[in-house]
Design a protein around this motif. Structure first.
Motif, mmCIF file in Angstrom:
data_model
loop_
_atom_site.group_PDB
_atom_site.id
_atom_site.type_symbol
_atom_site.label_atom_id
_atom_site.label_comp_id
_atom_site.label_asym_id
_atom_site.label_seq_id
_atom_site.Cartn_x
_atom_site.Cartn_y
_atom_site.Cartn_z
ATOM 1 N N LYS A 1 -0.804 46.968 -5.370
ATOM 2 C CA LYS A 1 -2.208 47.350 -5.204
ATOM 3 C C LYS A 1 -2.412 48.826 -5.525
ATOM 4 O O LYS A 1 -3.397 49.211 -6.159
ATOM 5 C CB LYS A 1 -2.668 47.039 -3.778
ATOM 6 N N ILE A 2 -1.485 49.653 -5.089
ATOM 7 C CA ILE A 2 -1.589 51.091 -5.366
ATOM 8 C C ILE A 2 -1.483 51.340 -6.870
ATOM 9 O O ILE A 2 -2.269 52.111 -7.444
ATOM 10 C CB ILE A 2 -0.496 51.874 -4.608
ATOM 11 N N LYS B 1 -5.691 40.762 -16.249
ATOM 12 C CA LYS B 1 -5.232 41.866 -15.417
ATOM 13 C C LYS B 1 -4.945 43.105 -16.272
ATOM 14 O O LYS B 1 -5.289 44.232 -15.893
ATOM 15 C CB LYS B 1 -3.979 41.425 -14.647
ATOM 16 N N ILE B 2 -4.353 42.898 -17.430
ATOM 17 C CA ILE B 2 -4.086 44.013 -18.340
ATOM 18 C C ILE B 2 -5.393 44.610 -18.854
ATOM 19 O O ILE B 2 -5.592 45.828 -18.856
ATOM 20 C CB ILE B 2 -3.211 43.559 -19.526
ATOM 21 N N LEU B 3 -6.305 43.745 -19.281
ATOM 22 C CA LEU B 3 -7.571 44.208 -19.846
ATOM 23 C C LEU B 3 -8.430 44.914 -18.803
ATOM 24 O O LEU B 3 -9.238 45.787 -19.145
ATOM 25 C CB LEU B 3 -8.341 43.031 -20.437
ATOM 26 N N ALA C 1 -9.757 39.110 -6.284
ATOM 27 C CA ALA C 1 -9.994 39.795 -5.014
ATOM 28 C C ALA C 1 -8.694 40.352 -4.440
ATOM 29 O O ALA C 1 -8.653 41.483 -3.922
ATOM 30 C CB ALA C 1 -10.638 38.839 -4.016
ATOM 31 N N LYS C 2 -7.630 39.585 -4.569
ATOM 32 C CA LYS C 2 -6.330 40.006 -4.030
ATOM 33 C C LYS C 2 -5.815 41.252 -4.731
ATOM 34 O O LYS C 2 -5.238 42.141 -4.101
ATOM 35 C CB LYS C 2 -5.314 38.872 -4.171
ATOM 36 N N GLU C 3 -6.042 41.345 -6.043
ATOM 37 C CA GLU C 3 -5.468 42.455 -6.808
ATOM 38 C C GLU C 3 -6.496 43.534 -7.164
ATOM 39 O O GLU C 3 -6.171 44.509 -7.828
ATOM 40 C CB GLU C 3 -4.795 41.919 -8.071
ATOM 41 N N GLY C 4 -7.733 43.353 -6.722
ATOM 42 C CA GLY C 4 -8.731 44.405 -6.919
ATOM 43 C C GLY C 4 -9.385 44.424 -8.286
ATOM 44 O O GLY C 4 -9.886 45.462 -8.721
ATOM 45 N N VAL C 5 -9.412 43.278 -8.973
ATOM 46 C CA VAL C 5 -10.069 43.196 -10.286
ATOM 47 C C VAL C 5 -11.562 42.975 -10.066
ATOM 48 O O VAL C 5 -11.964 42.105 -9.297
ATOM 49 C CB VAL C 5 -9.489 42.035 -11.121
ATOM 50 N N GLY C 6 -12.393 43.745 -10.750
ATOM 51 C CA GLY C 6 -13.836 43.642 -10.576
ATOM 52 C C GLY C 6 -14.438 42.461 -11.322
ATOM 53 O O GLY C 6 -14.045 42.166 -12.454
ATOM 54 N N VAL C 7 -15.389 41.776 -10.692
ATOM 55 C CA VAL C 7 -16.086 40.640 -11.298
ATOM 56 C C VAL C 7 -17.555 41.006 -11.471
ATOM 57 O O VAL C 7 -18.219 41.428 -10.516
ATOM 58 C CB VAL C 7 -15.963 39.372 -10.425
ATOM 59 N N SER C 8 -18.062 40.848 -12.693
ATOM 60 C CA SER C 8 -19.470 41.158 -12.961
ATOM 61 C C SER C 8 -20.370 39.950 -12.745
ATOM 62 O O SER C 8 -21.441 40.043 -12.143
ATOM 63 C CB SER C 8 -19.634 41.680 -14.386
ATOM 64 N N GLY D 1 -12.185 28.411 -11.462
ATOM 65 C CA GLY D 1 -13.042 29.557 -11.185
ATOM 66 C C GLY D 1 -12.764 30.171 -9.834
ATOM 67 O O GLY D 1 -12.618 31.395 -9.703
ATOM 68 N N ILE D 2 -12.669 29.340 -8.810
ATOM 69 C CA ILE D 2 -12.391 29.835 -7.459
ATOM 70 C C ILE D 2 -11.011 30.481 -7.395
ATOM 71 O O ILE D 2 -10.814 31.512 -6.745
ATOM 72 C CB ILE D 2 -12.498 28.683 -6.442
ATOM 73 N N ALA D 3 -10.046 29.868 -8.088
ATOM 74 C CA ALA D 3 -8.691 30.435 -8.107
ATOM 75 C C ALA D 3 -8.693 31.833 -8.719
ATOM 76 O O ALA D 3 -8.049 32.762 -8.203
ATOM 77 C CB ALA D 3 -7.755 29.523 -8.883
ATOM 78 N N LEU D 4 -9.432 32.004 -9.825
ATOM 79 C CA LEU D 4 -9.534 33.328 -10.445
ATOM 80 C C LEU D 4 -10.191 34.323 -9.504
ATOM 81 O O LEU D 4 -9.744 35.470 -9.379
ATOM 82 C CB LEU D 4 -10.330 33.248 -11.746
ATOM 83 N N LEU D 5 -11.264 33.910 -8.845
ATOM 84 C CA LEU D 5 -11.946 34.805 -7.913
ATOM 85 C C LEU D 5 -11.011 35.289 -6.810
ATOM 86 O O LEU D 5 -11.001 36.481 -6.457
ATOM 87 C CB LEU D 5 -13.155 34.097 -7.289
ATOM 88 N N GLU D 6 -10.225 34.372 -6.264
ATOM 89 C CA GLU D 6 -9.303 34.749 -5.189
ATOM 90 C C GLU D 6 -8.231 35.709 -5.691
ATOM 91 O O GLU D 6 -7.886 36.686 -5.023
ATOM 92 C CB GLU D 6 -8.672 33.497 -4.574
#
Length: 267
Positions: A237-238, A127-129, A19-26, A11-16
């Motif tokens: 990131k861009i 990441k794709i989704l 955050a690094k790639e700008g994926v939103g977490v609900s 879970g922590i690995a996914l969060l990091e």
């Protein structure tokens, strides 16, 4: 994306990585050995949660009731405890009961749940989704200014039943500028455009602003592959902000895309 996990480490690995790639977490829930809530309770809640579009799950065991409560939202699962050794380790970790992985995969296909084979693939699928609408078909075109990663991608595409390469790789060569890429994207008819960028090549590096302005107007399902260090990370990131997920490893990109296409075709 909501994250449900029986492993705080995953879970922590996914969060990091999100955050690094700008994926939103609900939502994020680490529910361990299910002493108070379980995956069924959480699934029912998230199906009603307006902030959640995709549900990502790391699980060591899943009860039948979970599959009976699958709703309309996209669910992606990384299931461990697949082997005898894995089942033993899972039972010691969370008290997970042994189950057949082949049966699990069969049920996932029946319920149109995406199952990932490993953590890297899980993140790739998510990441794709996170940035794209689903592809409308399986026909793919590769456009590149550096053929090596594209050739490797072709090796992995060959045994994927859900991806069909259309024609030859479009190799614009190292002299390609943003204008060359944008023209090729516009001209090619395919369900998916896979862009293999060598951002370090001077003609492309000097025209990146033009590339990004042009990509804003593109309404096609695009993904990208690019290898490198800090300079490439900045471009990733861009591109992600433009709705284009970028992968470093062709293998991961192809595997993740194959799972997403299979899901889209069943939907």
């Amino acid at each position: 994306i909501a994250i449900l996990t029986q492993s705080g480490t995953f879970g922590i690995a996914l969060l990091e990585k999100f955050a690094k790639e700008g994926v939103g977490v609900s939502k994020f829930v680490s529910y361990g050995n299910k002493a108070d809530v379980n995956e069924v309770d959480l699934l029912r809640y998230l199906e009603r949660d307006n902030e959640t579009n995709v549900i990502a799950i790391y699980a060591e065991d899943l009860r039948r009731e979970f599959f009976e409560n699958i709703g309309k939202k996209t669910v992606v699962i990384l299931k461990t405890g697949r082997s005898k050794l894995g089942q033993k380790a899972a039972s010691l970790h969370t008290g997970a009961m042994a189950s057949s992985y082949e049966i699990f995969k069969g049920v996932c296909r029946q319920k149109n749940i995406i199952f990932a084979d490993d953590f890297t693939e899980l993140f790739g699928i998510l990441k794709i989704l996170a940035v794209n609408n689903l592809p409308r078909g399986k026909k793919l075109v590769i456009i590149t200014n550096g053929a090596g990663p594209s050739v490797l991608a072709c090796d992995f595409i060959e045994d994927k039943r859900n991806i069909e390469l259309v024609g030859n790789v479009v190799d614009l060569t190292g002299s390609a500028t943003a204008k060359d890429f944008l023209k090729a994207i516009e001209e090619k008819e395919a369900d998916i455009i896979l862009l293999t960028f060598v951002f370090q090549d001077a003609p492309l590096a000097e025209s990146l602003e033009e590339l990004y302005e042009g990509l804003k107007k593109i309404r096609k399902f695009c993904m990208a592959i690019s290898m490198g260090g800090n300079f490439v990370e900045k471009q990733k990131k861009i591109l992600f902000e433009l709705g284009i997920p970028v992968f470093e490893e062709p293998h991961t990109a192809v595997k993740a895309l194959d799972k997403v296409i299979e899901y889209a075709m069943r939907k």
